[in-house]
Design a protein around this motif. Structure first.
Motif, PDB file in Angstrom:
ATOM      1  N   ILE A  32     -26.530  26.458 -25.508  1.00 31.88           N
ATOM      2  CA  ILE A  32     -26.775  27.591 -26.393  1.00 31.88           C
ATOM      3  C   ILE A  32     -28.146  27.381 -27.036  1.00 31.88           C
ATOM      4  CG2 ILE A  32     -25.997  28.887 -28.410  1.00 31.88           C
ATOM      5  CD1 ILE A  32     -24.026  29.148 -26.190  1.00 31.88           C
ATOM      6  N   TYR A  33     -29.052  28.341 -26.831  1.00 32.81           N
ATOM      7  CA  TYR A  33     -30.429  28.223 -27.289  1.00 32.81           C
ATOM      8  C   TYR A  33     -30.738  29.239 -28.381  1.00 32.81           C
ATOM      9  CZ  TYR A  33     -31.151  25.753 -22.801  1.00 32.81           C
ATOM     10  OH  TYR A  33     -31.084  24.895 -21.731  1.00 32.81           O
ATOM     11  N   VAL A  34     -31.499  28.821 -29.397  1.00 30.23           N
ATOM     12  CA  VAL A  34     -31.874  29.711 -30.487  1.00 30.23           C
ATOM     13  C   VAL A  34     -33.069  30.585 -30.135  1.00 30.23           C
ATOM     14  CG1 VAL A  34     -33.479  28.141 -31.671  1.00 30.23           C
ATOM     15  CG2 VAL A  34     -32.107  29.771 -33.013  1.00 30.23           C
ATOM     16  N   PHE A  91     -23.797  22.019 -25.147  1.00 30.62           N
ATOM     17  CA  PHE A  91     -24.845  21.553 -26.048  1.00 30.62           C
ATOM     18  C   PHE A  91     -25.296  22.738 -26.903  1.00 30.62           C
ATOM     19  CE2 PHE A  91     -25.153  18.579 -22.476  1.00 30.62           C
ATOM     20  CZ  PHE A  91     -25.234  17.361 -23.133  1.00 30.62           C
ATOM     21  N   THR A  92     -25.171  22.621 -28.227  1.00 27.38           N
ATOM     22  CA  THR A  92     -25.599  23.679 -29.147  1.00 27.38           C
ATOM     23  C   THR A  92     -26.854  23.170 -29.855  1.00 27.38           C
ATOM     24  OG1 THR A  92     -24.137  22.894 -30.935  1.00 27.38           O
ATOM     25  CG2 THR A  92     -23.237  24.480 -29.371  1.00 27.38           C
ATOM     26  N   THR A 101     -20.273  25.519 -34.354  1.00 25.68           N
ATOM     27  CA  THR A 101     -19.852  24.515 -33.376  1.00 25.68           C
ATOM     28  C   THR A 101     -18.534  23.881 -33.780  1.00 25.68           C
ATOM     29  OG1 THR A 101     -22.156  24.017 -32.760  1.00 25.68           O
ATOM     30  CG2 THR A 101     -20.493  22.351 -32.235  1.00 25.68           C
ATOM     31  N   ILE A 102     -18.429  23.515 -35.051  1.00 28.10           N
ATOM     32  CA  ILE A 102     -17.193  22.899 -35.546  1.00 28.10           C
ATOM     33  C   ILE A 102     -16.024  23.868 -35.423  1.00 28.10           C
ATOM     34  CG2 ILE A 102     -16.048  21.991 -37.600  1.00 28.10           C
ATOM     35  CD1 ILE A 102     -17.980  19.996 -36.387  1.00 28.10           C
ATOM     36  N   GLU A 114     -21.747  19.024 -28.168  1.00 26.20           N
ATOM     37  CA  GLU A 114     -22.850  18.195 -28.652  1.00 26.20           C
ATOM     38  C   GLU A 114     -23.755  19.093 -29.489  1.00 26.20           C
ATOM     39  OE1 GLU A 114     -23.866  14.930 -27.774  1.00 26.20           O
ATOM     40  OE2 GLU A 114     -22.286  14.419 -26.325  1.00 26.20           O
ATOM     41  N   HIS A 115     -23.905  18.762 -30.783  1.00 23.88           N
ATOM     42  CA  HIS A 115     -24.712  19.609 -31.663  1.00 23.88           C
ATOM     43  C   HIS A 115     -26.003  18.900 -32.050  1.00 23.88           C
ATOM     44  CE1 HIS A 115     -25.757  21.299 -35.773  1.00 23.88           C
ATOM     45  NE2 HIS A 115     -26.085  22.227 -34.888  1.00 23.88           N
ATOM     46  N   ALA A 116     -27.133  19.585 -31.822  1.00 23.47           N
ATOM     47  CA  ALA A 116     -28.444  19.014 -32.113  1.00 23.47           C
ATOM     48  C   ALA A 116     -28.833  19.201 -33.571  1.00 23.47           C
ATOM     49  CB  ALA A 116     -29.505  19.653 -31.218  1.00 23.47           C
TER      50      ALA A 116
END
Length: 358
Positions: A32-34, A91-92, A101-102, A114-116
């Motif tokens: 997931i991309y911003v 992957f967020t 995400t949570i 997986e959160h960046a």
């Protein structure tokens, strides 16, 4: 060269895709991309990591992604749809995706997340980030030496600890080599908006800044500096080397590929566990883009020496004596900041003017 390196990394990990050691059904990995994958900065490098996963595992993986996902409710919907599509790992890749995400992970306990750049974990949620402030120390050293006006401008995205750490680190190291340095910060309240970023760069240049740093993701500040002339810049998240040797004189490069490969492999072989990763120059997660010939040789040598010292741990970017902006003592002579303070940093160091927005 990059392809050979990735293949070498895959071999070192003992990947078994080519031998059929993994299950016949491919492991499905989502991202997931911003911003857009073509932003030339943050999202571009995350997508390079996705492509590295495909190259490393071949037919043993299938990757999917969604770009330009706003932080907030839209992100939760995008993650939910991706989880429903049967992905094994998501992957967020932006700070504002933390709570979504949570929330989604709780609904899909069999999917790994997986959160960046966040700090909230769960049994099926890991966090990961890079010590970008180490790269800012190198940039600040170059900036302090090269400014002629003694005015450095900084385009900031959002007032979160990650961004505040970078501002402080850049200023500390510019000030070390040039006591006359002043820093002005403009908050853009965006990760990616070329028009806003260009406006911010232009405003800083009009205020007298001849060095521009950014914690936003487009190349618009580089273009604005190039148009103005006599201004130097630094690439953010990606090399932005198309603007070298001027105005872009170096860059911070985020290299997510080894992490994405390793975490995908952990899902594939059943060893994935919830972890918190915060790596820097030494681990290779933060790279320093080539320092162009526009930088004097002695300045380049000093910057590279700092890079090496940060990499081997002989130097820490936040080493005392350092005071907070209000003059109160923070770190004594030789004292090093602890990770807890850095992770929650919500103050400027002494010498930076202006307030951090709330």
């Amino acid at each position: 060269m990059k392809r050979r390196m990735l293949l070498g990394a895959a071999a070192a990990l003992g990947l078994a895709a080519a031998t059929g050691a993994y299950a016949a059904d491919p492991t499905k990995v989502g991202f997931i991309y911003v911003g857009p994958v073509g932003d030339g900065g943050w999202t571009y490098e995350h997508n390079q990591g996705r492509l590295a996963v495909e190259e490393a595992f071949g037919d043993a993986v299938e990757t999917v992604y969604q770009e330009n996902v706003p932080e907030g409710a839209d992100a939760e919907r995008a993650m939910t749809q991706m989880a429903l599509s049967g992905v094994d790992l998501i992957f967020t890749t932006s700070f504002g995706y933390m709570d979504p995400t949570i929330a989604v992970a709780e609904k899909f306990p069999n999917v790994k997340f997986e959160h960046a750049t966040g700090y909230k974990r769960a049994d099926n949620v890991s966090t990961y980030s890079a010590r970008f402030y180490e790269g800012r120390a190198v940039q600040g050293t170059i900036a302090g030496h090269m400014t002629k006006s003694n005015k450095i401008g900084y385009i900031a995205s959002f007032p979160i600890p990650e961004v505040i750490r970078g501002i402080n680190s850049a200023y500390i190291h510019a000030k070390k080599v040039n006591p006359d340095v002043e820093m002005s910060v403009i908050w853009a309240y965006t990760w990616f908006d070329p028009a806003k970023e260009a406006d911010a760069a232009t405003a800083l240049i009009e205020q007298g800044a001849d060095v521009i740093l950014q914690h936003t993701d487009s190349t618009a500040p580089q273009a604005a500096a190039e148009k103005a002339g006599g201004v130097i810049t630094f690439g953010q998240a990606s090399d932005m080397g198309e603007f070298a040797p001027l105005p872009r004189v170096s860059s911070i490069i985020d290299d997510w590929a080894p992490y994405y490969i390793a975490r995908t492999k952990a899902v594939m072989d059943g060893t994935w566990e919830s972890t918190d990763t915060w790596d820097g120059i030494g681990a290779g997660m933060v790279g320093i883009g080539e320092i162009s010939d526009a930088v004097p040789a002695e300045v380049k040598a000093e910057a590279l020496a700092m890079k090496d010292a940060l990499a081997d741990g002989s130097y820490h970017a936040f080493t005392g004596p350092l005071n907070k902006q209000d003059g109160s003592a923070w770190l004594a002579e030789g004292e090093v900041a602890d990770d807890g303070t850095l992770a929650g940093m919500n103050f400027y160091v002494e010498g930076i003017t202006g307030d951090i927005p709330q």
